[in-house]
Scaffold this active site. Structure first.
Site, mmCIF file in Angstrom:
data_model
loop_
_atom_site.group_PDB
_atom_site.id
_atom_site.type_symbol
_atom_site.label_atom_id
_atom_site.label_comp_id
_atom_site.label_asym_id
_atom_site.label_seq_id
_atom_site.Cartn_x
_atom_site.Cartn_y
_atom_site.Cartn_z
ATOM 1 N N GLY A 1 69.756 -87.401 -27.826
ATOM 2 C CA GLY A 1 68.763 -87.422 -28.906
ATOM 3 C C GLY A 1 68.396 -86.015 -29.320
ATOM 4 O O GLY A 1 69.121 -85.066 -29.028
ATOM 5 N N ASN A 2 67.291 -85.878 -30.023
ATOM 6 C CA ASN A 2 66.814 -84.544 -30.408
ATOM 7 C C ASN A 2 65.289 -84.562 -30.474
ATOM 8 O O ASN A 2 64.658 -85.597 -30.276
ATOM 9 C CB ASN A 2 67.452 -84.100 -31.732
ATOM 10 C CG ASN A 2 67.089 -85.015 -32.878
ATOM 11 O OD1 ASN A 2 65.930 -85.095 -33.279
ATOM 12 N ND2 ASN A 2 68.068 -85.736 -33.400
ATOM 13 N N ARG A 3 64.706 -83.397 -30.732
ATOM 14 C CA ARG A 3 63.252 -83.235 -30.602
ATOM 15 C C ARG A 3 62.448 -83.619 -31.840
ATOM 16 O O ARG A 3 61.261 -83.348 -31.916
ATOM 17 C CB ARG A 3 62.927 -81.784 -30.252
ATOM 18 C CG ARG A 3 63.477 -81.347 -28.913
ATOM 19 C CD ARG A 3 63.028 -79.920 -28.619
ATOM 20 N NE ARG A 3 63.741 -79.352 -27.486
ATOM 21 C CZ ARG A 3 63.437 -79.619 -26.209
ATOM 22 N NH1 ARG A 3 62.442 -80.415 -25.924
ATOM 23 N NH2 ARG A 3 64.139 -79.068 -25.244
#
Ligand code: CTP
Length: 218
Positions: free
Chosen positions: A21-23
């Site tokens: 995923g990412n932030r």
């Protein structure tokens, strides 16, 4: 006016308990959904996993998705009927080539993952954009910001691209504030001061409405 907004990250599963995923938090996309609704639009908000509550406005219709493929399917279903498209999601560019049915057990000192490219939602829908439709994209850059943003504007058939530079303090993922420049197809650049994402959303909606009323032909 009908508005389609993509927001938040995407999660790309590896096995039943892990994902890539990412932030991204979804804050900018959710703020835009609320601002478009406040301006009288019907909003379809397609959101990746986000801790944010659904925008309270009754004109915002939220569809929650997890992966880029699900986000694309939900966005593609709404896109033909929408007058404005806003691609605020931080879509994972790649996903694991194989999703394993059982939890991956550790073995050996290194682990190599094979990733395959995801669909580019903005670029794919961009190819179907009709003249009366209006598309806004985001670009998060660390180097040669203006050149990369301009390239995305043309490659993805955006009418406006909102450029976040990670060099600016208080801009980008996780912050409640953002500092952006907006580029159009005529080469104009509008630069905004650092401001709350909610206020920036109102300014961006104002800009979209003004530019739709006076389109650029290039
Ligand atoms: N975008 C999208 N689908 C993807 C990747 C990006 O819809 N698979 C959209 C984003 O929502 C954003 C814009 O495209 O509006 C720019 O995304 P970005 O990841 O910065 O651009 P890329 O084309 O992936 O370029 P690069 O990773 O080389 O910076």
């Amino acid at each position: 006016m009908r508005v389609l907004i993509t927001a938040g990250p995407t999660y790309e599963p590896l096995d039943p308990v892990r994902f890539i995923g990412n932030r991204s938090t979804g804050k900018m996309g959710y703020a835009l959904a609320a601002a478009f609704a406040a301006a009288g639009a019907e909003v379809c908000l397609v959101s990746g996993p986000s801790a944010l509550p659904a925008p309270a406005h009754s004109a915002v219709h939220l569809t929650r998705v997890e992966t880029a493929a699900e986000m694309y399917a939900a966005a593609a279903a709404e896109a033909p009927a929408a007058d404005v498209w806003v691609f605020a999601a931080a879509v994972a560019d790649y996903r694991p080539a194989h999703v394993v049915a059982e939890k991956i057990k550790k073995a050996g000192d290194t682990l190599t993952l094979e990733l395959v490219k995801n669909v580019d939602i903005a670029a794919t829908l961009g190819q179907t954009k009709r003249t009366e439709q209006f598309a806004v994209g985001f670009a998060l850059e660390t180097t040669n910001e203006l050149a990369h943003a301009r390239d995305k504007l043309h490659r993805k058939n955006f009418d406006l691209v909102v450029l976040n530079s990670l060099r600016d303090a208080g801009a980008g993922f996780g912050h409640d504030t953002n500092k952006v420049s907006v580029l159009d197809r005529a080469g104009r650049v509008v630069t905004f001061d650092l401001m709350a994402k909610a206020d920036l959303a109102t300014e961006l909606v104002r800009l979209v409405l003004a530019r739709r009323a006076a389109p650029v032909t290039t």
